[in-house]
Design an enzyme around this catalytic site. Structure first.
Site, mmCIF file in Angstrom:
data_model
loop_
_atom_site.group_PDB
_atom_site.id
_atom_site.type_symbol
_atom_site.label_atom_id
_atom_site.label_comp_id
_atom_site.label_asym_id
_atom_site.label_seq_id
_atom_site.Cartn_x
_atom_site.Cartn_y
_atom_site.Cartn_z
ATOM 1 C CG ASP A 109 -53.238 -98.562 18.416
ATOM 2 O OD1 ASP A 109 -54.483 -98.547 18.486
ATOM 3 O OD2 ASP A 109 -52.564 -99.583 18.654
ATOM 4 C CG HIS A 110 -56.791 -99.527 15.786
ATOM 5 N ND1 HIS A 110 -55.882 -99.925 16.719
ATOM 6 C CD2 HIS A 110 -57.045 -100.624 15.031
ATOM 7 C CE1 HIS A 110 -55.595 -101.203 16.532
ATOM 8 N NE2 HIS A 110 -56.289 -101.653 15.511
ATOM 9 C CG ASP B 184 -55.510 -105.576 17.814
ATOM 10 O OD1 ASP B 184 -56.068 -104.608 17.270
ATOM 11 O OD2 ASP B 184 -54.726 -106.329 17.203
ATOM 12 N NE ARG C 22 -56.109 -109.795 10.321
ATOM 13 C CZ ARG C 22 -56.465 -109.626 11.584
ATOM 14 N NH1 ARG C 22 -56.974 -108.486 11.983
ATOM 15 N NH2 ARG C 22 -56.348 -110.614 12.450
ATOM 16 C CB SER D 28 -60.559 -107.826 13.245
ATOM 17 O OG SER D 28 -61.203 -107.194 14.321
ATOM 18 N NE ARG E 131 -62.923 -105.223 12.948
ATOM 19 C CZ ARG E 131 -62.506 -105.167 11.683
ATOM 20 N NH1 ARG E 131 -63.354 -105.277 10.683
ATOM 21 N NH2 ARG E 131 -61.234 -104.984 11.397
HETATM 22 C C1 MIC Z 1 -57.227 -105.361 12.655
HETATM 23 O O1 MIC Z 1 -56.025 -105.455 12.395
HETATM 24 O O2 MIC Z 1 -58.111 -105.873 11.967
HETATM 25 C C2 MIC Z 1 -57.618 -104.586 13.883
HETATM 26 C C3 MIC Z 1 -58.270 -103.347 13.436
HETATM 27 O O3 MIC Z 1 -56.479 -104.243 14.624
HETATM 28 C C4 MIC Z 1 -58.540 -105.467 14.708
HETATM 29 C C5 MIC Z 1 -59.170 -104.778 15.824
HETATM 30 C C6 MIC Z 1 -60.392 -104.016 15.440
HETATM 31 O O4 MIC Z 1 -61.131 -104.424 14.567
HETATM 32 O O5 MIC Z 1 -60.615 -102.995 16.067
HETATM 33 C C7 MIC Z 1 -57.884 -106.741 15.241
HETATM 34 O O6 MIC Z 1 -56.933 -107.210 14.686
HETATM 35 O O7 MIC Z 1 -58.384 -107.337 16.191
HETATM 36 FE FE1 SF4 Z 2 -53.197 -101.852 13.879
HETATM 37 FE FE2 SF4 Z 2 -54.459 -104.181 13.469
HETATM 38 FE FE3 SF4 Z 2 -52.977 -103.068 11.566
HETATM 39 FE FE4 SF4 Z 2 -51.802 -104.059 13.681
HETATM 40 S S1 SF4 Z 2 -52.977 -105.201 12.172
HETATM 41 S S2 SF4 Z 2 -51.320 -102.123 12.711
HETATM 42 S S3 SF4 Z 2 -53.255 -103.588 15.282
HETATM 43 S S4 SF4 Z 2 -54.844 -102.263 12.408
#
Ligand code: MIC
Ligand code: SF4
Length: 642
Positions: A64-65, A119, A379, A533, A535
Site C-alpha cells: 500500500d505504501h 507500521d 501526520r 513511524s 520504520r
Molecule cells: C508512516 O505513516 O510514517 C508510515 C510510512 O506508514 C510508517 C511506516 C514506514 O515508515 O514505512 C509508520 O507509520 O510506521
Molecule cells: Fe499509510 Fe502511514 Fe499514511 Fe497510514 S499514516 S496512510 S500507513 S503512510
C-alpha cells in the site's frame, strides 16, 4: 479483581510477567500485519530467523505504501513480498486492494485478539476492540516466528466520551482534541481506553479514526470496547462469527482519566508542523488553500467518502484548489462507485487516486512551493509531503470538503444542515485481491530483485565505547527526520547502504558524509527522540553509518525498541539539564561499557572534551540488556539458539 479491557486482553495473552505498569511483559500474538515499506526488511529478517511457516493465527502482507512505480524497484519488492509470503504461510493483499489498516479492519481484525504490525498506525484495529500494537519489522518477524512480543506493561488512561457531537463535528475532531490536551509525547507508555455514553453514536470506522491517530500521542495503543456497534460492523462485513463482546469490568482502576464533553468540541485543525499543534478552524480563520486531500488510514472509510460526496454533490471545487481523493480500500471505492458517490465527487472536480497511502507518505501529489495543503491524514511533519516549504494542516473530511468548495479553510458549520450518512447493512465483500498462501509451497520460488541489499548487522558491544557527537538535535525529532521517506527514497527501503546517505538530511544535509568520514559516532537528541513511524530503517540507517549510541532527554517507544533491536545504545539523560552539557563535536566515552550495561540502568558517560561526567539511564529489561551486549536481537537469537 476488576480489570480494564486492556488488562483483560493482556491477561488472556500473557506468556510472562506481571500486570504492573512498567514491568516487562510478554504477549502471545494472534495476528501480524506488514506493509511494503517496512515489509521487505521484516521478511528478510524472517528468512534470517529461519522458520518455515508462520506460527500466528493469521499474518497478512499488504502492499500500500510504495505503489508509485517509476522504476522497477517497488515492483521488485512487491514480487519479493508476494513470493516470500506464499512460502511462509502469509496472506498477501495486492497493490490496489487498499491501505493495510483499512483493509485489516474490514476483513481480519477481531475483538479481544492481539495484533502486531510493522507500521505505527496498527492501533487502528483498536477501533474494533483489538489490542493492536505497532513495532519495528524485526519484532514483527519474531512474532511471526511464534515468539511472544515483549513490552513494558502500559499505564491505562480512560478517555470518557460523554454527550453527543454537534453537527459537522466528527471523530477526527475528538482525536485532535485529545492531541491538543496530551501532546505528541503525552502517550508514551500509555494505552488510551475509550468509554462513556458518547461511544454508542460512533461507528467502527469512526472509532478507528480515533485509535489510528492515537499513534500521534506516542501511545502504545488505543482501544474501544466491542459492543453492539462492533457487532453490526462485523455482521455487515459477513464476519459476525469473529465478534466477541468486550468491556471493562465495573470498578476497574485506571492510572489516569480524561473526560471529553463531545458537545463542546468544534471543527479543529492540526497546524504545521505537528499533529498536536491544534487550534479550532474558527480561530485560524479563512486561510487560502492550494490543495485538499481526502484519504489515508485515518479518514478514508466509506463513511468519510459518502459524507464528502454528499457535501460536494452538485457543486464545484474552487478553481484554485487541487482536490484529491484516495479511498482507503477497494471495498470503499467499489461501494462509492455503485451508489453514485464517486460520480458526485468526480463531477465536483476531484482527482481520484488508487486505494493506497499515496500523498500521506509523499508518494505523489506533493503540493506547490509554499502551498497550504489541507489533508485528512494523521501526520504533518515538515517536508513529509515532499514539498519542504508546504504548510500542511490536518483536518476532518467535513472541514476538507467545505474548504475545497470555498478555496479557504472553512468551518463546515457555515454550510447549513449537515448531510446524514448511513452505513450499509452489508458491505460488498470481494476478497479476490487477497491471495491465500498455497497449501503446498514446493513450487514457490522466492524472487529477489537487484535492489535488495543485505541489511547491516551490529557487532557485540565493545568494552569501551567512544565517539564524537556528530550532531545535536532538539525535541520531537521524528523518524521522518532520521530516515526521510518520500517518492524518491521509498523505493530504497530494501537498500540500507543507499538510504543511509540521507540520514538526518532534513536537519543537516552533511550528516551522513560526516558520519562516514569519522567512522561513526554518537547522536545527541532532545525529548521524544524518534517519534512517528515504526520504520526500523531509522535505526538501520544510523547503524550503517556506524552510530554507536544516541544520547537524548527521552525516546519514543517504537524507535527505542528499534535501536535496542539493532544494538544501538539509547542513553536517556538522568537529568534533562545535562542536555546543555553536550555540544556537537564533543568526544564522549563510556568506560567499561559492557559491565555498566550488564549491571544496571545507570551509565556514566564522560565528556572528554569538557572533562565532565554525565549520568544516563538505559531502562532495559534483562533480555534487552543481553541484546545490547550481543549487538542486537538477531545476534541474540542466534546466540541463544547456540
Ligand atoms: C508512516 O505513516 O510514517 C508510515 C510510512 O506508514 C510508517 C511506516 C514506514 O515508515 O514505512 C509508520 O507509520 O510506521
Ligand atoms: Fe499509510 Fe502511514 Fe499514511 Fe497510514 S499514516 S496512510 S500507513 S503512510
Amino acid at each position: 479483581m476488576a480489570r480494564t479491557l486492556t488488562e483483560q486482553i493482556i491477561a488472556a495473552h500473557l506468556v510472562e510477567g506481571r500486570l504492573e505498569a512498567g514491568a516487562e511483559i510478554s504477549l502471545r500474538i494472534d495476528q501480524t500485519l506488514t506493509q511494503d515499506s517496512t515489509g521487505t526488511m521484516a521478511y528478510l529478517q524472517l528468512e534470517a530467523i529461519g522458520i518455515e511457516k508462520v506460527k500466528t493465527k493469521r499474518s497478512v502482507a499488504y502492499i500500500d505504501h510504495n505503489t508509485l512505480q517509476s522504476g522497477p524497484e517497488n515492483a521488485d519488492d512487491h514480487r519479493y513480498i508476494q513470493t516470500v509470503a506464499a512460502k511462509h504461510g502469509i496472506y498477501f493483499s495486492k497493490p490496489g486492494n487498499g491501505i493495510c489498516h483499512q483493509v485489516h479492519l474490514e476483513r481480519f481484525a477481531a475483538p479481544g485478539q492481539t495484533l502486531l504490525g510493522s507500521d505505527s498506525h496498527t492501533p487502528t484495529a483498536g477501533g474494533i476492540g483489538m489490542l493492536a500494537i505497532g513495532a519495528g519489522g524485526l519484532d514483527v518477524a519474531v512474532a511471526m516466528a511464534g515468539q511472544p512480543y515483549r513490552l513494558k506493561m502500559p499505564r491505562v488512561c480512560r478517555v470518557v466520551l460523554s454527550g453527543k457531537l454537534s453537527p459537522w463535528v466528527s471523530a477526527k475532531d475528538i482525536i485532535l482534541e485529545v492531541l491538543r490536551r496530551k501532546t505528541v509525547k503525552g502517550g508514551v507508555g500509555v494505552v488510551f481506553e475509550y468509554g462513556g455514553d458518547g461511544l454508542a453514536a460512533l461507528s467502527v470506522p469512526e472509532r478507528a479514526t480515533i485509535t489510528n491517530m492515537g499513534a500521534e500521542l506516542g501511545a502504545t495503543t488505543s482501544i474501544f470496547p466491542a459492543d453492539e456497534v462492533t457487532y453490526a460492523f462485523l455482521k455487515a462485513q459477513g464476519r459476525e462469527s469473529d465478534f466477541a463482546p468486550l468491556k471493562a469490568d465495573p470498578g476497574a482502576r485506571y492510572d489516569d482519566e480524561i473526560e471529553i464533553d463531545l458537545a463542546t468540541i468544534e471543527p479543529m485543525a492540526a497546524c504545521p508542523h505537528s499533529p498536536d499543534n491544534v487550534r479550532s478552524v474558527r480561530a485560524i480563520g479563512r486561510l487560502p488553500v492550494n490543495q485538499v486531500i481526502i484519504g489515508s488510514c485515518t479518514n478514508s472509510s466509506l463513511r468519510d467518502m459518502l459524507l464528502v460526496a454528499a457535501i460536494l454533490k452538485g457543486k464545484t471545487v474552487h478553481p484554485d484548489v487541487s482536490f484529491v481523493i484516495a479511498p482507503g480500500s477497494r471495498q470503499v471505492l467499489s461501494m462509492m462507485a455503485a451508489c453514485g458517490a464517486l460520480g458526485d465527487i468526480v463531477a465536483a472536480g476531484a482527482r481520484v487516486l488508487e486505494c493506497a497511502c499515496g500523498p500521506c507518505i509523499g508518494m505523489g501529489q506533493s503540493p506547490e512551493t509554499n502551498a497550504v495543503s489541507l489533508r485528512t491524514f494523521n501526520r504533518n511533519f515538515e517536508g513529509r509531503s515532499g514539498t519542504p516549504s508546504a504548510q500542511v494542516y490536518l483536518v476532518s473530511p467535513e472541514v476538507a470538503a467545505a474548504s475545497a468548495l470555498n478555496g479557504c479553510l472553512y468551518d463546515p458549520r457555515e454550510l447549513g444542515t449537515a448531510p446524514a450518512v448511513s452505513m450499509p447493512d452489508a458491505f460488498s465483500v470481494n476478497d479476490s485481491m487477497i491471495i491465500a498462501p498455497p497449501k503446498d509451497d514446493r513450487s514457490v520460488e522466492v524472487i529477489r530483485g537487484p535492489n535488495i541489499k543485505p541489511f547491516p548487522l551490529n557487532a557485540a558491544l565493545p568494552g569501551r565505547l567512544q565517539g564524537s557527537v556528530l550532531i545535536k538535535l532538539g525535541d520531537n525529532i521524528t523518524t521522518d527526520h532520521i530516515c526521510p521517506s518520500y517518492a524518491r527514497l521509498l523505493p530504497y527501503r530494501s537498500n540500507v547502504p543507499y538510504l543511509a546517505n540521507f540520514c538526518l538530511e532534513p536537519c543537516d544535509p552533511e550528516f551522513a558524509q560526516r558520519a562516514r568520514q569519522q567512522g561513526g559516532g554518537i547522536i545527541a537528541g532532545g525529548a521524544n527522540y524518534g517519534q512517528g513511524s515504526s520504520r526500523e530503517h531509522a535505526a538501520l540507517v544510523p547503524l550503517e553509518l556506524g552510530i554507536k549510541a544516541v544520547i537524548a532527554i527521552s525516546f519514543a517507544r517504537i524507535h527505542m525498541d528499534n535501536l535496542i533491536n539493532n544494538g544501538i545504545l539509547p542513553l536517556a539523560l538522568a537529568s534533562p539539564d545535562d542536555y546543555e552539557r553536550i555540544s556537537a563535536g564533543d568526544e564522549l566515552v563510556i568506560e567499561q561499557a559492557r559491565d555498566q550495561v550488564a549491571s544496571g540502568s545507570d551509565i556514566t558517560v564522560h565528556n572528554a572534551t569538557t572533562g565532565t561526567a554525565i549520568l544516563t539511564r538505559v531502562q532495559l529489561s534483562e533480555r534487552q540488556r543481553q541484546m545490547i551486549l550481543a549487538g542486537g536481537l538477531l545476534n541474540y537469537i542466534r546466540q541463544s539458539a547456540g
